[in-house]
Design an enzyme around this catalytic site. Structure first.
Site, PDB file in Angstrom:
ATOM      1  N   TRP A 189       0.802  -1.220   0.000  1.00  0.00           N
ATOM      2  CA  TRP A 189       0.000   0.000   0.000  1.00  0.00           C
ATOM      3  C   TRP A 189       0.835   1.271   0.000  1.00  0.00           C
ATOM      4  CZ3 TRP A 189      -4.456   0.029  -1.960  1.00  0.00           C
ATOM      5  CH2 TRP A 189      -5.259  -1.115  -1.903  1.00  0.00           C
ATOM      6  N   LYS A 247     -11.564  -1.729   7.838  1.00  0.00           N
ATOM      7  CA  LYS A 247     -10.749  -2.680   8.593  1.00  0.00           C
ATOM      8  C   LYS A 247     -11.242  -2.786  10.036  1.00  0.00           C
ATOM      9  CE  LYS A 247      -7.883  -2.761   5.045  1.00  0.00           C
ATOM     10  NZ  LYS A 247      -7.791  -3.898   4.119  1.00  0.00           N
ATOM     11  N   ASP A 291      -0.809   6.877   6.883  1.00  0.00           N
ATOM     12  CA  ASP A 291      -1.926   6.037   6.491  1.00  0.00           C
ATOM     13  C   ASP A 291      -2.063   4.957   7.557  1.00  0.00           C
ATOM     14  OD1 ASP A 291      -3.654   4.162   5.429  1.00  0.00           O
ATOM     15  OD2 ASP A 291      -2.648   4.010   3.489  1.00  0.00           O
TER      16      ASP A 291
END
Length: 372
Positions: free
Chosen positions: A110, A204, A180
């Protein structure tokens, strides 16, 4: 269909996202789909311009500040586009026109996705990359040479795909930290006021897909360009309290319910971290006690409390493991398509009892598996 408490299909959901939600939240959501208490309308039909929804946003902003211990000069936004939109929106506000490169860490899948988007806007320096070690570990402090002139530092606190997690705050206090935190947001207490901006898509730990939480300090936007499209301008979103356009009312409401659960049922992030630590210790303990049958992807010092990534001796055994696990009621254990293997995501809503059942299954599978 009525959702029973402790639905076994939900209880054994180890997916990397969307993650499992607490039973109490699912029950409240079910009720709200029929009629929100005190309102009488379905959550799916309530106007985003209603006083009720404005109160939802206000309470959720306050809940997140309280959970994270943030002062009033931090704004809380509920945006769309996932973390992916933040990969572009962030540099558009902070990197455009800069002669100094922003510092980025490339620690996994990511964080790698964020790099090309930032490079479209301005100069980027990759401060450290884990490509040479196949993203099995994170950098030590003496491997990081932060630029004091960088417009900002960007990193991912928890790499969902590889199961790597920073257990410390990186960077310099005189350079804005941007993080992030999509896969470990609100999972543990932290020194969050040291960050200029944190962003996390909800699917999540804190809700369904469709909303991304952005927490940022007012002063961060002092020099942002004036010609940004309103939808991509944090200042316009702040002025509208995240209701610049039609927001995802349902998803935002579910995040509110999760923050209430964290505050009222769990008792805050310290207790949430205690539970998450116990789950991770139990699962990693099973890997380490398997005599090499289960091999963790991440270096032990950098193991994630959210995503436990591991391999079996052969691809054939991994395929059999997934098949048998699915038949036993487990879901979401496939590793990410980029690296394969097995991934057990143990987000906030997953109970220790589910981890215990997985560990029992793993032990049984190992004992009956043929020698590779």
């Amino acid at each position: 269909m009525t959702i029973p408490a402790s639905n076994p299909l939900n209880a054994l959901n180890f997916s990397g996202g969307p993650g499992v939600l607490p039973d109490v939240v699912l029950q409240q959501v079910q009720e709200a789909i029929q009629a929100v208490p005190g309102v009488g309308l379905s959550i799916l039909g309530i106007s985003h311009r209603s006083d009720w929804f404005a109160a939802v946003v206000s309470e959720l902003e306050d809940n997140i500040r309280k959970l994270m211990g943030l002062p009033a000069d931090y704004r809380v936004l509920f945006l769309q586009g996932g973390a992916t939109q933040q990969f572009s929106m962030l540099p558009m506000s902070l990197l455009a026109g800069s002669t100094e490169p922003a510092d980025y860490l490339h620690t996994g899948y990511w964080s790698g996705k964020a790099l090309p988007e930032a490079r479209k806007v301005g100069p980027v320096r990759v401060l450290w990359s884990g490509e040479s070690c196949r993203f099995r570990q994170l950098p030590a402090d003496d491997e990081l040479d932060f630029n004091p002139q960088a417009p900002y530092l960007h990193y991912v606190s928890n790499e969902t795909v590889e199961g790597l997690q920073f257990h410390r705050v990186l960077g310099r206090d005189d350079v804005p930290r941007i993080c992030d935190m999509s896969s470990d947001f609100l999972s543990a207490p932290g020194d969050y006021s040291r960050f200029a901006m944190i962003y996390a898509h909800a699917q999540k730990n804190i809700g369904p897909a469709g909303v991304t939480v952005v927490v940022l300090r007012d002063e961060l936007l002092a020099n942002a360009p004036d010609d940004l499209p309103a939808f991509l301008d944090y200042r316009a979103q702040i002025a509208a309290h995240s209701i610049l356009n039609t927001p995802p009312v349902f998803a935002i409401y579910v995040v509110l319910l999760v923050t209430r659960w964290l505050l009222q049922d769990i008792g805050g992030l310290a207790e949430m971290d205690r539970r998450n630590t116990a789950k991770a210790a139990r699962l990693y303990g099973a890997l380490d006690a398997s005599h090499g049958f289960y091999t963790g992807h991440a270096a032990p010092a950098d193991r994630s409390k959210m995503n436990v990534v591991f391999r079996l001796p052969t691809p054939e055994l991994e395929a059999a493991f997934i098949t048998e696990a699915r038949s036993a009621g487990f879901s979401g254990l496939n590793g990410h398509r980029s690296i394969g293997g097995i991934r057990a995501s143990i987000y906030n809503g997953l109970q220790l009892a589910a981890v215990e059942k997985l560990v029992d299954f793993m032990d049984g599978f190992r004992r009956r598996a043929p020698a590779p």
